[in-house]
Design a protein around this motif. Structure first.
Motif, PDB file in Angstrom:
ATOM      1  N   HIS A 291       0.813  -1.216   0.000  1.00 38.60           N
ATOM      2  CA  HIS A 291       0.000   0.000   0.000  1.00 38.60           C
ATOM      3  C   HIS A 291       0.847   1.267   0.000  1.00 38.60           C
ATOM      4  CE1 HIS A 291      -3.095  -2.890   1.151  1.00 38.60           C
ATOM      5  NE2 HIS A 291      -3.973  -1.960   0.730  1.00 38.60           N
ATOM      6  N   GLY A 292       2.150   1.118  -0.102  1.00 35.38           N
ATOM      7  CA  GLY A 292       3.023   2.278  -0.233  1.00 35.38           C
ATOM      8  C   GLY A 292       3.129   3.118   1.007  1.00 35.38           C
ATOM      9  N   VAL A 293       2.926   2.605   2.179  1.00 33.07           N
ATOM     10  CA  VAL A 293       3.005   3.392   3.397  1.00 33.07           C
ATOM     11  C   VAL A 293       4.466   3.563   3.800  1.00 33.07           C
ATOM     12  CG1 VAL A 293       2.343   3.529   5.819  1.00 33.07           C
ATOM     13  CG2 VAL A 293       0.772   2.533   4.158  1.00 33.07           C
ATOM     14  N   ALA A 294       4.889   4.838   3.893  1.00 35.84           N
ATOM     15  CA  ALA A 294       6.274   5.097   4.282  1.00 35.84           C
ATOM     16  C   ALA A 294       6.404   4.979   5.789  1.00 35.84           C
ATOM     17  CB  ALA A 294       6.673   6.498   3.823  1.00 35.84           C
ATOM     18  N   ASN A 295       7.566   4.502   6.240  1.00 35.18           N
ATOM     19  CA  ASN A 295       7.808   4.421   7.671  1.00 35.18           C
ATOM     20  C   ASN A 295       7.892   5.810   8.274  1.00 35.18           C
ATOM     21  OD1 ASN A 295       7.864   1.617   7.725  1.00 35.18           O
ATOM     22  ND2 ASN A 295      10.014   1.555   7.098  1.00 35.18           N
ATOM     23  N   SER A 296       8.560   6.753   7.557  1.00 36.94           N
ATOM     24  CA  SER A 296       8.724   8.113   8.059  1.00 36.94           C
ATOM     25  C   SER A 296       8.971   9.061   6.890  1.00 36.94           C
ATOM     26  CB  SER A 296       9.919   8.172   9.030  1.00 36.94           C
ATOM     27  OG  SER A 296      10.128   9.491   9.476  1.00 36.94           O
ATOM     28  N   VAL A 297       8.403  10.244   7.021  1.00 33.67           N
ATOM     29  CA  VAL A 297       8.588  11.297   6.011  1.00 33.67           C
ATOM     30  C   VAL A 297       9.108  12.534   6.730  1.00 33.67           C
ATOM     31  CG1 VAL A 297       7.483  12.743   4.291  1.00 33.67           C
ATOM     32  CG2 VAL A 297       6.695  10.396   4.602  1.00 33.67           C
ATOM     33  N   GLN A 298      10.226  13.056   6.271  1.00 31.65           N
ATOM     34  CA  GLN A 298      10.837  14.227   6.902  1.00 31.65           C
ATOM     35  C   GLN A 298      10.593  15.456   6.026  1.00 31.65           C
ATOM     36  OE1 GLN A 298      12.514  14.120   9.919  1.00 31.65           O
ATOM     37  NE2 GLN A 298      12.658  16.353   9.896  1.00 31.65           N
ATOM     38  N   LEU A 299      10.018  16.513   6.630  1.00 26.59           N
ATOM     39  CA  LEU A 299       9.788  17.756   5.907  1.00 26.59           C
ATOM     40  C   LEU A 299      10.833  18.795   6.312  1.00 26.59           C
ATOM     41  CD1 LEU A 299       5.893  18.166   6.182  1.00 26.59           C
ATOM     42  CD2 LEU A 299       7.220  16.895   4.486  1.00 26.59           C
ATOM     43  N   VAL A 300      11.433  19.437   5.314  1.00 31.30           N
ATOM     44  CA  VAL A 300      12.378  20.537   5.537  1.00 31.30           C
ATOM     45  C   VAL A 300      11.710  21.818   5.039  1.00 31.30           C
ATOM     46  CG1 VAL A 300      14.655  21.471   5.035  1.00 31.30           C
ATOM     47  CG2 VAL A 300      14.326  18.967   5.209  1.00 31.30           C
ATOM     48  N   LEU A 301      11.593  22.794   5.922  1.00 28.23           N
ATOM     49  CA  LEU A 301      10.854  24.015   5.585  1.00 28.23           C
ATOM     50  C   LEU A 301      11.751  25.098   5.005  1.00 28.23           C
ATOM     51  CD1 LEU A 301       8.517  24.442   8.704  1.00 28.23           C
ATOM     52  CD2 LEU A 301       8.168  23.054   6.644  1.00 28.23           C
ATOM     53  N   HIS A 302      11.156  25.953   4.164  1.00 32.81           N
ATOM     54  CA  HIS A 302      11.814  27.201   3.763  1.00 32.81           C
ATOM     55  C   HIS A 302      11.884  28.121   4.976  1.00 32.81           C
ATOM     56  CE1 HIS A 302      11.821  26.527  -0.584  1.00 32.81           C
ATOM     57  NE2 HIS A 302      10.557  26.144  -0.519  1.00 32.81           N
ATOM     58  N   GLU A 303      12.729  29.125   4.886  1.00 32.88           N
ATOM     59  CA  GLU A 303      12.723  30.155   5.923  1.00 32.88           C
ATOM     60  C   GLU A 303      11.710  31.251   5.574  1.00 32.88           C
ATOM     61  OE1 GLU A 303      16.600  31.695   6.611  1.00 32.88           O
ATOM     62  OE2 GLU A 303      17.395  29.803   7.389  1.00 32.88           O
ATOM     63  N   ARG A 304      11.568  31.522   4.257  1.00 33.15           N
ATOM     64  CA  ARG A 304      10.619  32.541   3.795  1.00 33.15           C
ATOM     65  C   ARG A 304      10.132  32.142   2.407  1.00 33.15           C
ATOM     66  NH1 ARG A 304      10.144  38.837   3.164  1.00 33.15           N
ATOM     67  NH2 ARG A 304       9.151  38.903   1.110  1.00 33.15           N
ATOM     68  N   VAL A 305       8.842  32.352   2.158  1.00 29.41           N
ATOM     69  CA  VAL A 305       8.292  32.095   0.830  1.00 29.41           C
ATOM     70  C   VAL A 305       7.327  33.215   0.456  1.00 29.41           C
ATOM     71  CG1 VAL A 305       8.505  29.588   0.877  1.00 29.41           C
ATOM     72  CG2 VAL A 305       6.439  30.649   1.768  1.00 29.41           C
ATOM     73  N   ASP A 306       7.173  33.425  -0.842  1.00 33.59           N
ATOM     74  CA  ASP A 306       6.191  34.370  -1.384  1.00 33.59           C
ATOM     75  C   ASP A 306       5.203  33.567  -2.221  1.00 33.59           C
ATOM     76  OD1 ASP A 306       7.330  36.960  -0.512  1.00 33.59           O
ATOM     77  OD2 ASP A 306       9.011  36.348  -1.774  1.00 33.59           O
ATOM     78  N   VAL A 307       3.936  33.639  -1.851  1.00 33.34           N
ATOM     79  CA  VAL A 307       2.913  32.861  -2.565  1.00 33.34           C
ATOM     80  C   VAL A 307       2.061  33.795  -3.409  1.00 33.34           C
ATOM     81  CG1 VAL A 307       2.856  31.075  -0.796  1.00 33.34           C
ATOM     82  CG2 VAL A 307       1.278  33.007  -0.640  1.00 33.34           C
ATOM     83  N   THR A 308       1.484  33.253  -4.470  1.00 34.62           N
ATOM     84  CA  THR A 308       0.626  34.040  -5.355  1.00 34.62           C
ATOM     85  C   THR A 308      -0.850  33.784  -5.108  1.00 34.62           C
ATOM     86  OG1 THR A 308       0.766  32.330  -7.075  1.00 34.62           O
ATOM     87  CG2 THR A 308       2.373  34.123  -7.167  1.00 34.62           C
ATOM     88  N   ASN A 309      -1.182  32.615  -4.582  1.00 34.70           N
ATOM     89  CA  ASN A 309      -2.586  32.258  -4.377  1.00 34.70           C
ATOM     90  C   ASN A 309      -3.097  32.752  -3.027  1.00 34.70           C
ATOM     91  OD1 ASN A 309      -2.821  30.850  -6.859  1.00 34.70           O
ATOM     92  ND2 ASN A 309      -1.793  29.077  -5.946  1.00 34.70           N
ATOM     93  N   SER A 310      -4.412  32.747  -2.884  1.00 33.09           N
ATOM     94  CA  SER A 310      -5.024  33.219  -1.640  1.00 33.09           C
ATOM     95  C   SER A 310      -5.001  32.168  -0.540  1.00 33.09           C
ATOM     96  CB  SER A 310      -6.478  33.654  -1.908  1.00 33.09           C
ATOM     97  OG  SER A 310      -7.222  32.564  -2.439  1.00 33.09           O
ATOM     98  N   LEU A 311      -4.639  30.918  -0.885  1.00 30.28           N
ATOM     99  CA  LEU A 311      -4.595  29.835   0.089  1.00 30.28           C
ATOM    100  C   LEU A 311      -3.197  29.221   0.129  1.00 30.28           C
ATOM    101  CD1 LEU A 311      -6.345  28.056   2.025  1.00 30.28           C
ATOM    102  CD2 LEU A 311      -6.651  26.494   0.092  1.00 30.28           C
TER     103      LEU A 311
END
Length: 336
Positions: free
Chosen positions: A22-42
């Motif tokens: 079923h493709g279940v990963a044991n662990s997923v690690q997210l690395v965040l940006h320090e700053r981002v600029d988005v164009t959408n309202s969400l």
């Protein structure tokens, strides 16, 4: 005992294979940006994540990246901070979405100290941009109406404005017909990617410098226009809301009403000369049973070709109504 160990081992292998299938990963690690600029309202998870580490199927990766977080800040406003803790909350809120692709919030790991500042990309419309657009468009419009030198000034401050990111365009609403000089408000639609976002009122003062025709004397109602009562002058005009007339548009015509000395000849101050004038002696043609009978009469009103006017038959002294013809006569068709 041996049978129990074999059973537990078999169950472990089965669960491992089932989870892998079923493709279940044991662990997923997210690395965040320090700053981002988005164009959408969400804001979505994919907007704030610089890297996703772990074995994921394409649908799992897509589910993570498109997970909804919160509304983005308004254009031109301060950015908002998203922490690892708040991301954990958003993951739990979206657990049903993750479950559909075989993931759980507990499998997603984030450095507890990580955080990202999110800003909204915006398109700025400055006061100078609006001012230059309005002055150019108004000057062009007025010059097409009547060739002259125009001085167009914005007489009050205009605020700069921020809009959602996109291609910005302006559209000037029509200014009053006939206006050439004076004070007025113009209205500009601001569009982003073709969609109207705001209408801005821009107050203007307009002066014009032009050669125009003026009256050298007081002109009476119905007086014939001739060069003896007209003059061409260069003037600086601060208020004019009718189009000035050319000399060729005046000569041979007559004043509709009284015109004062030094007045600018503009708009509909003159009219064409009638074919027949009130009080003139005229020829009357009467059609009776296919026979034309001509007599003389007197016009009781001015009349242009095609007009129906009253006339007095000089022979019978009767008043009849007839139509003014190209020859300056009156055609009468009496009813039986």
């Amino acid at each position: 005992m041996l049978k129990s160990k074999v059973l537990r081992f078999s169950l472990s292998v089965f669960l491992f294979l089932a989870l892998s299938a079923h493709g279940v990963a044991n662990s997923v690690q997210l690395v965040l940006h320090e700053r981002v600029d988005v164009t959408n309202s969400l804001i979505r998870l994919g907007d704030v994540v610089a890297q996703i580490e772990g074995r994921l199927e394409p649908k799992q990766l897509s589910a993570l990246k498109t997970l909804k977080l919160k509304p983005a800040p308004l254009p031109g406003r301060a950015g908002i901070e998203i922490t690892a803790r708040s991301l954990g909350i958003y993951l739990r809120v979206g657990r049903s979405v993750l479950k559909e692709v075989g993931l759980t919030p507990d499998q997603v790991k984030i450095n507890p100290e990580a955080k990202v500042t999110v800003h909204r990309k915006s398109s700025s419309v400055t006061a100078d941009q609006l001012k230059q657009f309005v002055i150019h468009q108004v000057t062009q419009t007025l010059t097409e109406r009547f060739p002259a030198e125009y001085q167009v000034e914005v007489n009050r401050p205009i605020r700069s404005t921020e809009f959602p990111f996109g291609k910005v365009a302006f559209s000037l609403k029509p200014i009053p017909a006939g206006l050439l000089a004076g004070s007025l408000y113009t209205y500009v639609d601001i569009l982003v990617d073709g969609q109207k976002r705001k209408t801005v009122a821009v107050p203007l003062t307009i002066e014009m410098k032009a050669h125009i025709i003026t009256a050298t004397h007081n002109i009476k109602r119905h007086q014939l226009m001739s060069e003896s009562v007209l003059a061409q002058q260069e003037r600086t005009i601060t208020d004019l809301r009718r189009i000035p007339l050319k000399l060729s548009e005046l000569l041979g015509r007559r004043a509709k009403s009284r015109i004062l000395k030094d007045s600018i000849l503009a708009g509909d101050v003159v009219e064409s000369m009638p074919k027949i004038l009130n009080g003139n002696a005229i020829l009357i043609t009467v059609q009776i049973n296919g026979v034309s009978v001509r007599t003389t009469g007197k016009a009781l009103a001015d009349g242009r070709v095609g007009d129906k006017i009253k006339v007095v038959n000089q022979a019978s002294r009767k008043t009849v109504i007839g139509t003014v013809t190209e020859d300056g006569e009156i055609a009468v068709n009496p009813q039986r």
